[in-house]
Design a protein around this motif. Sequence first.
Motif, PDB file in Angstrom:
ATOM      1  N   GLY A  25       3.656  -7.535 -13.441  1.00 33.68           N
ATOM      2  CA  GLY A  25       2.674  -7.420 -14.509  1.00 33.68           C
ATOM      3  C   GLY A  25       3.251  -7.337 -15.908  1.00 33.68           C
ATOM      4  O   GLY A  25       2.513  -7.142 -16.880  1.00 33.68           O
ATOM      5  N   ALA A  26       4.564  -7.488 -16.050  1.00 31.68           N
ATOM      6  CA  ALA A  26       5.190  -7.391 -17.370  1.00 31.68           C
ATOM      7  C   ALA A  26       4.966  -8.659 -18.177  1.00 31.68           C
ATOM      8  O   ALA A  26       4.881  -9.771 -17.632  1.00 31.68           O
ATOM      9  CB  ALA A  26       6.687  -7.132 -17.226  1.00 31.68           C
ATOM     10  N   ASP A  54       7.988 -14.295 -10.770  1.00 27.78           N
ATOM     11  CA  ASP A  54       6.671 -14.896 -10.606  1.00 27.78           C
ATOM     12  C   ASP A  54       5.553 -13.860 -10.693  1.00 27.78           C
ATOM     13  O   ASP A  54       4.393 -14.213 -10.914  1.00 27.78           O
ATOM     14  CB  ASP A  54       6.586 -15.623  -9.256  1.00 27.78           C
ATOM     15  CG  ASP A  54       7.546 -16.802  -9.182  1.00 27.78           C
ATOM     16  OD1 ASP A  54       7.856 -17.378 -10.245  1.00 27.78           O
ATOM     17  OD2 ASP A  54       8.003 -17.129  -8.064  1.00 27.78           O
ATOM     18  N   ALA A  55       5.890 -12.591 -10.507  1.00 27.88           N
ATOM     19  CA  ALA A  55       4.877 -11.530 -10.565  1.00 27.88           C
ATOM     20  C   ALA A  55       4.630 -11.041 -11.983  1.00 27.88           C
ATOM     21  O   ALA A  55       3.784 -10.167 -12.198  1.00 27.88           O
ATOM     22  CB  ALA A  55       5.305 -10.355  -9.681  1.00 27.88           C
ATOM     23  N   MET A  56       5.361 -11.589 -12.951  1.00 26.89           N
ATOM     24  CA  MET A  56       5.150 -11.182 -14.339  1.00 26.89           C
ATOM     25  C   MET A  56       3.840 -11.765 -14.867  1.00 26.89           C
ATOM     26  O   MET A  56       3.407 -12.842 -14.441  1.00 26.89           O
ATOM     27  CB  MET A  56       6.317 -11.640 -15.215  1.00 26.89           C
ATOM     28  CG  MET A  56       7.652 -11.004 -14.861  1.00 26.89           C
ATOM     29  SD  MET A  56       9.029 -11.644 -15.866  1.00 26.89           S
ATOM     30  CE  MET A  56       8.587 -11.004 -17.494  1.00 26.89           C
ATOM     31  N   ALA A  57       3.228 -11.073 -15.815  1.00 22.50           N
ATOM     32  CA  ALA A  57       1.998 -11.568 -16.431  1.00 22.50           C
ATOM     33  C   ALA A  57       2.304 -12.809 -17.260  1.00 22.50           C
ATOM     34  O   ALA A  57       1.588 -13.819 -17.182  1.00 22.50           O
ATOM     35  CB  ALA A  57       1.367 -10.477 -17.292  1.00 22.50           C
ATOM     36  N   THR A  58       3.333 -12.733 -18.069  1.00 25.44           N
ATOM     37  CA  THR A  58       3.839 -13.882 -18.822  1.00 25.44           C
ATOM     38  C   THR A  58       5.360 -13.854 -18.677  1.00 25.44           C
ATOM     39  O   THR A  58       6.016 -13.001 -19.263  1.00 25.44           O
ATOM     40  CB  THR A  58       3.451 -13.806 -20.318  1.00 25.44           C
ATOM     41  OG1 THR A  58       3.870 -12.541 -20.853  1.00 25.44           O
ATOM     42  CG2 THR A  58       1.950 -13.953 -20.487  1.00 25.44           C
ATOM     43  N   ALA A  74       2.614  -5.052 -25.824  1.00 27.61           N
ATOM     44  CA  ALA A  74       3.104  -5.808 -24.667  1.00 27.61           C
ATOM     45  C   ALA A  74       3.820  -4.882 -23.685  1.00 27.61           C
ATOM     46  O   ALA A  74       4.417  -3.875 -24.065  1.00 27.61           O
ATOM     47  CB  ALA A  74       4.058  -6.909 -25.115  1.00 27.61           C
ATOM     48  N   ARG A  75       3.746  -5.237 -22.416  1.00 29.23           N
ATOM     49  CA  ARG A  75       4.479  -4.495 -21.393  1.00 29.23           C
ATOM     50  C   ARG A  75       5.840  -5.167 -21.226  1.00 29.23           C
ATOM     51  O   ARG A  75       5.933  -6.342 -20.820  1.00 29.23           O
ATOM     52  CB  ARG A  75       3.703  -4.509 -20.077  1.00 29.23           C
ATOM     53  CG  ARG A  75       4.373  -3.712 -18.957  1.00 29.23           C
ATOM     54  CD  ARG A  75       3.461  -3.620 -17.744  1.00 29.23           C
ATOM     55  NE  ARG A  75       4.086  -2.962 -16.608  1.00 29.23           N
ATOM     56  CZ  ARG A  75       4.191  -1.649 -16.455  1.00 29.23           C
ATOM     57  NH1 ARG A  75       3.701  -0.841 -17.399  1.00 29.23           N
ATOM     58  NH2 ARG A  75       4.769  -1.118 -15.397  1.00 29.23           N
ATOM     59  N   VAL A  76       6.900  -4.440 -21.556  1.00 34.59           N
ATOM     60  CA  VAL A  76       8.247  -5.002 -21.570  1.00 34.59           C
ATOM     61  C   VAL A  76       9.119  -4.259 -20.553  1.00 34.59           C
ATOM     62  O   VAL A  76       9.269  -3.033 -20.620  1.00 34.59           O
ATOM     63  CB  VAL A  76       8.886  -4.909 -22.971  1.00 34.59           C
ATOM     64  CG1 VAL A  76      10.280  -5.532 -22.957  1.00 34.59           C
ATOM     65  CG2 VAL A  76       8.001  -5.606 -24.008  1.00 34.59           C
ATOM     66  N   ALA A  77       9.677  -5.013 -19.609  1.00 32.06           N
ATOM     67  CA  ALA A  77      10.594  -4.446 -18.618  1.00 32.06           C
ATOM     68  C   ALA A  77      12.009  -4.491 -19.169  1.00 32.06           C
ATOM     69  O   ALA A  77      12.468  -5.543 -19.626  1.00 32.06           O
ATOM     70  CB  ALA A  77      10.508  -5.223 -17.314  1.00 32.06           C
ATOM     71  N   VAL A  78      12.698  -3.359 -19.145  1.00 31.63           N
ATOM     72  CA  VAL A  78      14.101  -3.283 -19.561  1.00 31.63           C
ATOM     73  C   VAL A  78      14.938  -3.128 -18.302  1.00 31.63           C
ATOM     74  O   VAL A  78      14.889  -2.096 -17.625  1.00 31.63           O
ATOM     75  CB  VAL A  78      14.333  -2.096 -20.516  1.00 31.63           C
ATOM     76  CG1 VAL A  78      15.812  -1.996 -20.882  1.00 31.63           C
ATOM     77  CG2 VAL A  78      13.484  -2.252 -21.776  1.00 31.63           C
TER      78      VAL A  78
END
Length: 430
Positions: free
Chosen positions: A383-384, A404-408, A318-322
């Motif tokens: 995309g995160a 709103d720009a996150m993938a999920t 998964a792509r995770v933003a910190v």
Amino acid sequence: MQLSIVGSGYVGTTIAACFAEVGHDVVNVDIDEDIVATLNDGDAPIHEPGLDDLVAEHAGDRLRATTDYGAVRDTDATFLALPTPSEDDGHIDLSIMKAGARSLGAALAEKDGHHLVVTKSTVVPTTTEEVIAPILEEESGKTLGEDVDVGMNPEFLREGSAVEDFLSPDKVVLGSETERAAETLRDVFDPLVARADDPPVVETGVAEAEMIKYANNGFLAAKISLANDIANICKEYGIDSEEVLSAIGLDHRIGSAFLGAGVGWGGSCFPKDVAAIIAAARDVGYDPAMLEAAVEVNDRQPVRLLGRLREHLDPDGARVAVLGLAFKPGTDDVRNSRAIPLVEALLDANADVVGYDPVATENFREKYPEIEYADSAGEALYGADAALVVTDWPAFADLDAEFDAMATPVVVDGRRIVTRREGIVYESLV
């Protein structure tokens, strides 16, 4: 007065600029030629609100820097503001302090008249008198209590508000063992006390002053951990921990400060100081159970945050933003940041990590060059699959459309700073 500060790090630079601000003539002594040049050019070598202005105002006038220890001979008192990093077992490493004391002592050998040496670094009780003082005597050839005195003045500076904390202190602690040392310390701090509208001045012994710093930080660290323990229980019951902690903070015996539950404490002071006083207590045969429990609770909080993430998705792949890499807002310091154990755990779980911090990105990049870094919170979220909020920067409270720009849009908030709203899966740590 003429003051010298040995060490131009976070504490040394701050107190030098602030002493100049209250009217003293100050010289910083440091072995780093780049830092010396930076200070003499009127720039602060660290990020701290208000410090740039003070250094720019006083450099070349009441504030200068040098690599020459001989400059201390023209001053009345020297403050030792050198690092005391943690060893693996929690004890403090005194090697830098000892080296500084040796260089200072050698310089004082050629000074006529009395000189006061004040420990500003955080050291365990008896260090100044049993470690630093003998080195000064040996290197200077002077007699303690006659030609040279030692004192202790603990610092209570919070990163992000250090200048304000110094110039408007809650208290001033002056540790000494002779009347001459006490009088010199009063002369140093009288202009600050007058300017700060007479804060309490605690005059005490040197070892007592050393212990006050550890007691102060140990109590605050334990208070945060207790708040986190209570908040963790609230979470299991589905109770709003903010309402509970806000209510108990109204009790004058408790107070509202340091009751903000979240992912835990970090930084350069709390982890090092609590570990040091635990190690020192064990050395004298005492088991500091409360402080040990405070550390245990604190270390558990990042694990719990990752556990909240796993309730919603598997971090593997998964792509995770910190969001937030500094240990607290208002500083670029990443030492013991709660982002560190989280990033390490995410990498171990094979997550694709992207980090963002308003000011601490470059410092964090030095530790973790292998992860991706974004130039804005919006870029990190784009995309995160999930976002972890680790540092409570005020700007993160204003994030809205960026989610709103996150993938999920799974948002796990370790500081309860993001507003829960429709369109995102929101989970708070506590």
